[in-house]
Write an enzyme that holds these catalytic residues in place. Sequence first.
Site, PDB file in Angstrom:
ATOM      1  N   CYS A 177      11.742  56.970  69.603  1.00 32.43           N
ATOM      2  CA  CYS A 177      13.152  56.681  69.357  1.00 32.43           C
ATOM      3  C   CYS A 177      13.394  56.138  67.949  1.00 32.43           C
ATOM      4  O   CYS A 177      14.532  55.951  67.534  1.00 32.43           O
ATOM      5  CB  CYS A 177      13.666  55.714  70.405  1.00 32.43           C
ATOM      6  SG  CYS A 177      13.205  56.295  72.050  1.00 32.43           S
ATOM      7  N   HIS A 219      19.525  48.752  68.330  1.00 38.25           N
ATOM      8  CA  HIS A 219      18.910  49.838  69.086  1.00 38.25           C
ATOM      9  C   HIS A 219      19.567  49.889  70.469  1.00 38.25           C
ATOM     10  O   HIS A 219      20.055  50.917  70.889  1.00 38.25           O
ATOM     11  CB  HIS A 219      17.400  49.610  69.165  1.00 38.25           C
ATOM     12  CG  HIS A 219      16.651  50.780  69.722  1.00 38.25           C
ATOM     13  ND1 HIS A 219      16.782  52.050  69.197  1.00 38.25           N
ATOM     14  CD2 HIS A 219      15.772  50.882  70.739  1.00 38.25           C
ATOM     15  CE1 HIS A 219      16.010  52.887  69.883  1.00 38.25           C
ATOM     16  NE2 HIS A 219      15.386  52.200  70.826  1.00 38.25           N
ATOM     17  N   HIS A 270      21.496  57.559  74.908  1.00 37.40           N
ATOM     18  CA  HIS A 270      20.343  57.389  74.031  1.00 37.40           C
ATOM     19  C   HIS A 270      19.884  58.767  73.561  1.00 37.40           C
ATOM     20  O   HIS A 270      19.387  59.566  74.342  1.00 37.40           O
ATOM     21  CB  HIS A 270      19.227  56.687  74.804  1.00 37.40           C
ATOM     22  CG  HIS A 270      18.093  56.228  73.950  1.00 37.40           C
ATOM     23  ND1 HIS A 270      17.898  56.661  72.656  1.00 37.40           N
ATOM     24  CD2 HIS A 270      17.076  55.358  74.205  1.00 37.40           C
ATOM     25  CE1 HIS A 270      16.813  56.087  72.159  1.00 37.40           C
ATOM     26  NE2 HIS A 270      16.296  55.281  73.077  1.00 37.40           N
TER      27      HIS A 270
END
Lengths: 270, 1389, 93
Positions: free
Chosen positions: B193, B331, B367
Amino acid sequence: MAHIIANGVRLHVQRMRPADPGAPPLVLIHGLLDTMASYYFTIAAAVAGLGFDVIAYDLRGHGRSERPRQGYGVDDATDDLTGLLTELGVAGPVHLIGFSWGGTVAFRFAHRFPDGVASLIVIESEPPTVAWADRAIDGLRELSAHLSDAEEVARTELGALVPAMARRLTRRARELAVATTLVEDITDRTGLVDVYPDGWLRCPLLLIVGGDSRLHSRLDAIVGLLPPCDVVVVPGQHHQLLAFAPGEVAAAVLPWLAARRDARAGAVAP
Amino acid sequence: MEPVAVVGMAVLFPGAPDLDTYWRNIVTGTDSVTEAPPGYGLPTGRRGGFLGDLATVDPAALGVMPAALPLTEPDQLIALHVAGAALADADLRPGACDPARIGVILGRGGYLTPALSRFDQRVRGARQLAHTLTELLPDLDPDTAARIREAFADRLGPVSPGAEIGLVPNLAAARIAHRHGFGGPAYTVDGACASSLLAVDQAVAELARGRCDVVLAGGVHHAHDATLWSVFAGLGAVSPTGRSRPFTGAADGLVIGEGSGIVVLKRLADARRDGDRVYAVVRGTGVSGDAGAASLMNPVSAGQAAALRQAWSAAGLDPTDPDAVGLIEAHGTATAAGDACELATLHDVFGPGHPAVLGSVKALIGHTMPAAGIAGFVKAALAVHHGVLPPMPACDDPHPGLAATRFRPIPVARAWFGRTRRAAVNAFGFGGVNAHAVLEAAPPAARPPRVREPAPVLRLAADTTDELTALLDRPPAVPSGSGRMRLAIVAPTARTLATARRVVAAGQPWRGRQDIWFSPRPLLAGGPGRIAFLYPGLEGECEPRVADVAARMGRDLRLPGADGLHRHGVSVSRVSWLLDAALRDQGVRPDVLAGHSLGEWTAMAVAAGYHDGELEPVLEAFADAVRQVPDVVFAAVGAGTGTVEPFLAGTGVTVSHDNAPHQCVVCGPSGEVGKLLLALAGNGITGQVLPFRSGFHTPLLRPYVHRLTAVAGLLDTRPWRTPLWSATTLEPYPDEPGAIRELFVRHLLEPVRFRPLVERLHAAGVRAFVQVGPGALASLVHDVLRGRDHLAIAATTPRQTGAGQLTRVLAALWAEGAEPGGDLLAPRNPGPDSGAAVRLSLGNPLVSLGEDATGLLGRVAVPAASGDHRAGALAAETARAAADVVAAVRRRAVPATTTTRRHLSLDRLPYLRDHTFVQLPPGWPEPGDGFPVVPATDLIRHLCDAARPTASGVVTGVHDAGFDRWLAVAPPVTVTFAVDTDTPDRRRVTAQGYARATVAFGGAYPPAPPVWPEPGEPGRAPRLTAAQMYAARWMFHGPAYQGVTGIDGIGARHVRGTLTTPAAGGALLDSAAQLVGYWMMEELDGDNRAFPVALAALRLFGPDPAPGERLTCHVRIVAVTGGTVTADLQLVHDGTVWAEMHGWRLHRFTSDEAVRAVDRSPGTARLARRHEAGWHWATTHWADQANRDLLARTYLTPAEWARYQRRPARGRDDWLLGRIALKDAVRTMLTDAEVFPIELDTGNDEAGRPWITGRHGRRLPPLAVSIAHHGSIGVALARPAGPVGIDVLEVADRDDATVAAALTPAERELLGADRAVWFTRFFAAKEAAGKALGTGLGGDPHTLRVIAASDAEVTVATTAGDLRVRLTDLHHEGRRHVVAWTTDREVLP
Amino acid sequence: MTTETVLAEIGDLIREVLDGYDLGAVPITSDTSFDADLAFESIDLVVLGTLLAERYGSGIDLAGFLSARTLSEIITLRVGDLAGYVTARLEHA
């Protein structure tokens, strides 16, 4: 007789497909006022014999393909070819052979789909530019001036050599000129460029010209537009190279193609 | 580190096809997390961030062979598309950077992506399938296994050798470099990620070490594969509620998203040098790993903090500085461990300090994994660029860990104050890889003018509107077609193309709205149509957007400003001069020149062939000459000279400019002008003092005549190269130098007669007026020529860039038949809007063999039964052939046709009250008003009944049934049934005009086939229960037809339900068919209304179940096209198949929202709109005849319906619209909650006057009504008392004879300049007055006379006194109408 | 198969190629010229080639047969030449 609707136009297509399902596809693009027959009776069988999946078709308005009223510009022809390959499920890369106008179309296709072309052979042909369109106007004007006059036709380069063929070409030209916008479309300069940027063609390129053709006299200028390429000049020949010197054309095309038949394997190497 | 500039950005994220939408969604907090759209192959109900239809690219425009698409990873095409958009956004100056020094670095994960997954299906799945089948069915012969394998592979599309290159993962980056010829490094990086921030970090390093001058950095993630979901679900990371709520109490895990983002990065110094727009400056980046993590899954705050500190240190900044940061783009995975750890890190690194905002774009798009970093980076860059702190939705329940930090989410966006706008972005990856970037707003820098590419123009020509429409349906990339009609669209979009279709269909000229120009009879083609260039004088401000034109023309344009006569004049003149040159450079040649006020000088200079600037000494001398003119002012007045002049008597004010019917300019001493403006305002006329002085075009300059003559002496007169017209004489300029100078002086002393000049030019054949300079001349021309064919367009406008507006001028002129040959109109490479866009397949649904499957199983079954399937097949073939021969012989022997008649009515078929299309008021005594029709399944029963007496045995099936039209039974109808004997056991039956089928008979029912297995696809719970389906009127069926008692499961290609046999005719099969209808309602997005047209076969395996018996019904959807839905149905009774329907085909018809609303709630919904004056108007809403008829059935009583049917087809629509408008007008006046249109009856008395009454107990108060219709508009007016009259008439130019017949000479005198409009107004007013009197015009339009007129009303003299008639314009579908109406209060004494 | 049979069959194929074209005045014999009598275009020969291959199998390769000929030989081709080629190929097959 196989017909395929591509880009909305019914095109006459002949495919010479070898047994090998992985045979690389190769498309033959004929010239103006011509048909796929110019390949069919000359180099097509030999190229298929090398193990290519040969696709020959009649351009719109030509041969046994449909003749819509309009759409005869170089981009239309490219769209037709793209549509044809899409219908056939050919995702490329394809090898292309184009004669005269067919070569110009092949150049355009390679320009638009750099990944779609594995190699390019053009015979008596140049990429589409503003200057090319100007010369095309002259050529068509000359042709149209002769259209109605059999004696004039006989006096042309081709008329002197093969009167029957010249008659046929003029008849087709007359039919197309009356029924379609071909002349306007081909000489339409919109979208044409004067020069090409570096690296616009990325595939191997073979250029074949007749030693006595008008194109030969401008060869330097044409080669200047192109990346480094192989050039074969067939001495003593005029523009109608494919019809009059099929043996010489085959002699230039076949070994060059054979060496590039498996070019795809190289392209995938990591 | 050396600062790096973000000079271009582009994204494709859920809900955001482009950067602007992305930012809008961020600022408004728009949540784009949805359920998985169909086609992703994910289990039902999964929520995430999906691109769906936004994943549309034009492969040919990207240089990708269309046939290569199935084997090209969608992320490569999307990356190519987004990179192209980012480069276009960056607008890199050609030649400013070397393509060999441009790199591409993208974050991309190693997940199972859609194309690879499909390829795996082909390579492994097909083999696995065949292998498993062989294991399960040892008898299966190898040929069959191979056929199944082939059939499976066939469903995955064709193979094309060589296309597999599209499966190589790093091509996401390599394709971009290859397409654009970039020679810098191009590769992908995978740090889970954190990937795309790693890409930014590497890009910064490439720029710092000087290997690249430009780097495209970003990330891609398009891998909504079931495997990825399983992985994250297995890790316990996925939110069970399917909502992404980072840093809140509701956070229960992440939702998976997809998307791509790419930014274009340069060294800040280079960007400054090249004049690039800088969104943000990257000050520092940092990357670290987690040391000492408890597991690969557990984040470590110390590891994260290391990355943050590294970045801030690289930036040379202290994160604990109270003002260090204003925004953290976190995040924020919304997992418990992730959020807590990240908050600890933020607290640790940034300490207390001033409060700052925290957010994560994951709350909106989910996400996006490797693309998550760039999603946040772009958001942060946009935030510092726009100076807006973005919100995070649902942040009212903050994470407890937030309290310790200085960060808070905010619920709504707010402005970002402060000296330095600085933001920081986090991206942390599984396995402990952390990345951080520090961004700040670019210090302001003047951006030099840059030439942007003009917009692409679609140009189409054809001889008929149909041909044009056909061209529009497949818009080509290059100008196409020939023919007299022309259509040009600048920067066409799906929306403007849709508008253009309607414009073309309407067939009327359309000039410029939505950047569309359509001219069915081009003004400049063939005839005398000519082009005039009009040069403006001094007008308001002079801040034209022409810098880009100057750059394109290679000219240095300096404008001295608009303060002072001289500077202002020079500025306007220079802009005019530049635009004149630009237009000529683009191939536009004027036939005539003229100017407005001082603009006439520019016109003179151009016409005489002056050079740029040669006029300026004249301007300067003039400014000098009039410097001492007393303090006089100009004022623009919003009325014509005729209106203003009466106010001028006795003042020192004169009209200096006669501009337009609704505008003139007056000039005089400032005090006098002020008084005049007050007097005018008292009469409702507005006026405004203009910001320049000096009394020209008035007698006030007379004392300075000698000076003006001296100025004129400076003129170097030369022969005119283009005809030049004077606004003083309304004639072409003279040729003789002395006369020219004389006129020059007169021009300064006499009013500018611009309005009459435009009239004269139009009379002289000028049809296109181009305003060459700033200002509003074009709108003045519009006002003068309103209603007459003309084009008026400005060559510059504040709304467009210079090149953008020039493109529009050229497009407009081209549409009118001109042939400008400039390069602005030349097509460029086809853009995303112009080519054949393809929706990428981003999922990998299960492979279904579809119709092929049955055949494959059949072949498997045969050997088991007979042992030798070839012999069996041969025997079957022989038997069939023999049967055919016998049948043919018998057919000849039995020529019988028998006919019977059946009388069908509601009395005989009372259950049809529950099968009506129109809802009736509760307890309505006339059930026939509801339009009861015989259901197709009951028609089948009637067909069988008709055939039964001609054959023996039981009906075993019905084949090839076709349903031609609705069979309505009110009023009662007699239907002829004809029965032909086909073979001994088959009857061909026709219900003449309605339906036909072949009925098969047998001695006994055939054995029942096996019950269909469970559907081979995942199902889900239906949205509604059976009861809700009827109650919510998803089905129109009443109780007698409500046979569906359970909806048990539904899927992409099936629905299953429970039926309880109703007693009504055909109701059991109709109920089964309702399940198909329900499936359509739930599964199909649009056009989910349908009626049956055919049934290939109905097979019956037992007697009809008795009423009350329960059956299960399994529906398989066989095919869905734009126009039809086809289904197979199996009905099972007590575990045995009772019936099967094959090829039940429904015709879908267009769903019209307005019609649907009326259909759902006819008591309250209204079709007509109310005008503020109280009258109602209705327009053709219906998409097709089916919708229109449904609407007519809802609105009309049976008597009205009969009249409607008798009307000629032409005009039937108008008539209906008039009734709808009237009924809606009356319904609006009533206070009842529900009034159904069918409760109102309308008609006309013997004098033609309309009336309206209530039916069946509906009582209406006393009403005076009037009704009118014209074209596709119906209007109606209803008031408690009369007299009322209303009329509607389309504005059109009528010939002299018509005008003379309709209007008296006195009325003709009154007509305004725009005859078409004023004639229409007068005539409509007279009609309305005639209706109000109840006499109509009585065949002589002269009996009623208009005696006074203004824009909003006219006065009509009648025998009963003068009547005031109100007027308004009504625009509909590009046509202009006038509506005229009277009211009861307005008879004048 | 005799040359006569082949000739008759080729005649049928030619009629198929020239569908709609009035051949009433031109009986197809071995002496019929594709160019002068039938006004065959070369593209018609391509189509005839595919029909021949469909009728007699892929051993009949008109393209191969003609590619060994010069342009003027192709122009003067007669139906008999083709029938002879087909007959010979069928005998060798």
